[in-house]
Enzyme design. Structure first.
Site, PDB file in Angstrom:
ATOM      1  N   ALA A 138      16.259  -5.128 -53.891  1.00 20.09           N
ATOM      2  CA  ALA A 138      16.411  -3.690 -54.074  1.00 20.09           C
ATOM      3  C   ALA A 138      17.625  -3.252 -53.263  1.00 20.09           C
ATOM      4  O   ALA A 138      17.981  -3.889 -52.267  1.00 20.09           O
ATOM      5  CB  ALA A 138      15.163  -2.982 -53.597  1.00 20.09           C
ATOM      6  N   GLU A 192      11.311 -10.996 -57.448  1.00 20.52           N
ATOM      7  CA  GLU A 192      10.149 -10.392 -58.115  1.00 20.52           C
ATOM      8  C   GLU A 192      10.446 -10.098 -59.581  1.00 20.52           C
ATOM      9  O   GLU A 192       9.594 -10.265 -60.452  1.00 20.52           O
ATOM     10  CB  GLU A 192       9.753  -9.113 -57.378  1.00 20.52           C
ATOM     11  N   GLU A 209      11.971  -9.305 -47.345  1.00 22.07           N
ATOM     12  CA  GLU A 209      11.681  -7.908 -46.998  1.00 22.07           C
ATOM     13  C   GLU A 209      11.230  -7.762 -45.553  1.00 22.07           C
ATOM     14  O   GLU A 209      11.471  -6.739 -44.918  1.00 22.07           O
ATOM     15  CB  GLU A 209      10.585  -7.351 -47.927  1.00 22.07           C
TER      16      GLU A 209
HETATM   17  C1  HXC Z   1      22.526  -3.361 -51.218  1.00 23.45           C
HETATM   18  C2  HXC Z   1      23.597  -5.376 -51.063  1.00 23.45           C
HETATM   19  C3  HXC Z   1      22.377  -6.071 -51.108  1.00 23.45           C
HETATM   20  C4  HXC Z   1      21.179  -5.298 -51.251  1.00 23.45           C
HETATM   21  C5  HXC Z   1      23.949  -7.519 -50.933  1.00 23.45           C
HETATM   22  N1  HXC Z   1      24.547  -6.307 -50.944  1.00 23.45           N
HETATM   23  N2  HXC Z   1      22.637  -7.395 -51.041  1.00 23.45           N
HETATM   24  N3  HXC Z   1      23.678  -4.041 -51.113  1.00 23.45           N
HETATM   25  N4  HXC Z   1      21.316  -3.956 -51.286  1.00 23.45           N
HETATM   26  N5  HXC Z   1      19.971  -5.857 -51.354  1.00 23.45           N
HETATM   27  C6  HXC Z   1      25.987  -6.017 -50.841  1.00 23.45           C
HETATM   28  C7  HXC Z   1      26.483  -6.182 -49.427  1.00 23.45           C
HETATM   29  O1  HXC Z   1      26.218  -5.031 -48.661  1.00 23.45           O
HETATM   30  C8  HXC Z   1      27.961  -6.384 -49.670  1.00 23.45           C
HETATM   31  O2  HXC Z   1      28.565  -5.138 -49.931  1.00 23.45           O
HETATM   32  C9  HXC Z   1      27.983  -7.172 -50.971  1.00 23.45           C
HETATM   33  O3  HXC Z   1      26.722  -6.940 -51.604  1.00 23.45           O
HETATM   34  C10 HXC Z   1      28.120  -8.662 -50.757  1.00 23.45           C
HETATM   35  O4  HXC Z   1      27.120  -9.075 -49.868  1.00 23.45           O
HETATM   36  P1  HXC Z   1      27.421  -9.938 -48.554  1.00 23.45           P
HETATM   37  O5  HXC Z   1      26.287  -9.761 -47.626  1.00 23.45           O
HETATM   38  O6  HXC Z   1      28.784  -9.623 -48.020  1.00 23.45           O
HETATM   39  O7  HXC Z   1      27.432 -11.404 -49.169  1.00 23.45           O
HETATM   40  P2  HXC Z   1      27.037 -12.766 -48.469  1.00 23.45           P
HETATM   41  O8  HXC Z   1      27.579 -12.829 -47.068  1.00 23.45           O
HETATM   42  O9  HXC Z   1      27.402 -13.842 -49.444  1.00 23.45           O
HETATM   43  O10 HXC Z   1      25.442 -12.715 -48.315  1.00 23.45           O
HETATM   44  C11 HXC Z   1      24.634 -12.698 -49.436  1.00 23.45           C
HETATM   45  C12 HXC Z   1      23.167 -12.320 -49.075  1.00 23.45           C
HETATM   46  C13 HXC Z   1      23.164 -11.020 -48.269  1.00 23.45           C
HETATM   47  C14 HXC Z   1      22.548 -13.465 -48.265  1.00 23.45           C
HETATM   48  C15 HXC Z   1      22.402 -12.195 -50.400  1.00 23.45           C
HETATM   49  O11 HXC Z   1      23.927 -10.036 -48.972  1.00 23.45           O
HETATM   50  C16 HXC Z   1      21.795 -10.460 -48.049  1.00 23.45           C
HETATM   51  O12 HXC Z   1      21.054 -10.919 -47.226  1.00 23.45           O
HETATM   52  N6  HXC Z   1      21.474  -9.393 -48.804  1.00 23.45           N
HETATM   53  C17 HXC Z   1      20.220  -8.669 -48.630  1.00 23.45           C
HETATM   54  C18 HXC Z   1      19.078  -9.459 -49.167  1.00 23.45           C
HETATM   55  C19 HXC Z   1      17.765  -8.722 -48.992  1.00 23.45           C
HETATM   56  O13 HXC Z   1      17.367  -8.403 -47.855  1.00 23.45           O
HETATM   57  N7  HXC Z   1      17.092  -8.459 -50.082  1.00 23.45           N
HETATM   58  C20 HXC Z   1      15.780  -7.805 -50.070  1.00 23.45           C
HETATM   59  C21 HXC Z   1      15.976  -6.315 -50.173  1.00 23.45           C
HETATM   60  S1  HXC Z   1      14.463  -5.489 -50.043  1.00 23.45           S
HETATM   61  P3  HXC Z   1      29.881  -4.663 -49.121  1.00 23.45           P
HETATM   62  O14 HXC Z   1      30.099  -3.278 -49.626  1.00 23.45           O
HETATM   63  O15 HXC Z   1      29.551  -4.782 -47.678  1.00 23.45           O
HETATM   64  O16 HXC Z   1      30.913  -5.657 -49.576  1.00 23.45           O
HETATM   65  C22 HXC Z   1      13.752  -5.609 -51.538  1.00 23.45           C
HETATM   66  C23 HXC Z   1      12.450  -4.908 -51.654  1.00 23.45           C
HETATM   67  C24 HXC Z   1      11.872  -5.017 -53.015  1.00 23.45           C
HETATM   68  O17 HXC Z   1      14.242  -6.202 -52.427  1.00 23.45           O
HETATM   69  C25 HXC Z   1      10.882  -3.956 -53.215  1.00 23.45           C
HETATM   70  C26 HXC Z   1      10.731  -3.515 -54.639  1.00 23.45           C
HETATM   71  C27 HXC Z   1      11.954  -3.394 -55.441  1.00 23.45           C
END
Ligand code: HXC
Length: 258
Positions: A65, A112, A132
């Site tokens: 998300a 998911e 999460e």
């Molecule tokens: C918003 C996101 C994002 C996310 C990545 N980006 N994931 N933006 N929400 N979930 C954005 C980053 O901010 C960044 O933007 C760009 O995408 C590239 O990401 P990087 O982090 O620079 O890439 P990298 O170093 O290759 O790392 C990849 C990654 C990391 C390991 C996937 O991005 C990461 O950990 N993302 C979050 C993963 C996460 O926590 N997901 C769960 C979310 S909670 P900029 O502008 O900085 O370039 C969830 C709850 C579900 O999903 C509930 C119901 C829907």
């Protein structure tokens, strides 16, 4: 229809839906989930479409998300608007087979979303996770339920509690994905599986999906009874007559969805 965050292509009888927010690794924001729910509903209603493939980019199926958007939500807002509930239900209700073709990250809501599909074909680059916990929340699109059913309690707890990622080999070993292919072959493999499904009797494919999904909702005895009744009902279809005749005559069946 023109979408901002997804691309939809219908070729032959297969609808390919591609998540398309490359700058945010296909993070699921409100617009994307609304558009996706619309597109899946439309494909489900489109008589030409017989199978749906959902995919992302080479780097990410979806990295979860959209954290930026979510960070501004309050409990009252999330609860009263049933955050993501309507969109999830719309996708879950699709009666046609949906294949997830996953390359790169499928994290949080991305994992998911893949699990909401009927099966997952993964590229060898795929990484699945429910991180999460690192954000101080839990999964919200079915991850605690579907991952547990897919891989069992121990591995599901490990994934949800530590937030670690699972690579494609582990995902295949634990039953989360049905096949793993080299990344370059992912779309070819997924589209070919979809095409194969599209060639079957649609009455039978809808029955398969309904029966397998039922196994998650009911007791073994009730599920088996439901399956048997579907099995009996299919003898009322012309496609059953055709399918069996084609086998006996050593030719390809010509299903007509009747
Ligand atoms: C918003 C996101 C994002 C996310 C990545 N980006 N994931 N933006 N929400 N979930 C954005 C980053 O901010 C960044 O933007 C760009 O995408 C590239 O990401 P990087 O982090 O620079 O890439 P990298 O170093 O290759 O790392 C990849 C990654 C990391 C390991 C996937 O991005 C990461 O950990 N993302 C979050 C993963 C996460 O926590 N997901 C769960 C979310 S909670 P900029 O502008 O900085 O370039 C969830 C709850 C579900 O999903 C509930 C119901 C829907």
């Amino acid at each position: 229809m023109a979408y901002k965050t997804i691309v939809v292509e219908i070729d032959d009888h297969v609808a390919l839906i591609r998540l398309n927010r490359p700058d945010a690794l296909n993070a699921l924001n409100n617009t994307l989930l609304t558009e996706l729910a619309d597109a899946v509903g439309e494909a489900d209603r489109n008589e030409k479409v017989r199978c749906i493939v959902l995919t992302g980019s080479e780097k990410a199926f979806a990295a979860g998300a959209d954290v930026k958007e979510m960070s501004e939500r309050t409990f009252v807002e999330a609860f009263t608007r049933d955050l993501f509930g309507r969109e999830a239900t719309a996708i879950e209700k699709c009666r046609k087979p949906v294949i997830a073709a996953v390359a790169g990250y499928a994290l949080g809501g991305g994992c998911e979303l893949a699990m909401m599909c009927d099966f997952i074909i993964a590229a060898d680059t795929a990484k699945f996770g429910q991180p999460e916990i690192n954000l101080g929340i839990v999964a919200g699109l079915g991850g605690t339920q579907r991952l547990t059913r897919a891989v069992g309690k121990s591995k599901a707890m490990d994934m949800h509690l530590t937030g670690r990622f699972m690579d494609a080999a582990e995902a295949e070993r634990s039953g989360l994905v049905s096949r793993v292919v080299p990344a370059k072959k992912l779309m070819e493999e997924a589209l070919s599986a979809a095409q194969k499904i599209a060639e079957k009797s649609q009455i039978a494919t809808l029955a398969v999906k309904e029966a397998v999904d039922r196994s998650f909702e009911t007791t073994l005895a009730e599920g088996i009874l439901h399956e048997r009744r579907l099995f009996h009902a299919l003898f009322a279809s012309e496609d059953q007559t055709e399918g069996m005749a084609a086998f006996l005559e050593k030719r390809e069946a010509q299903f007509r969805d009747r």
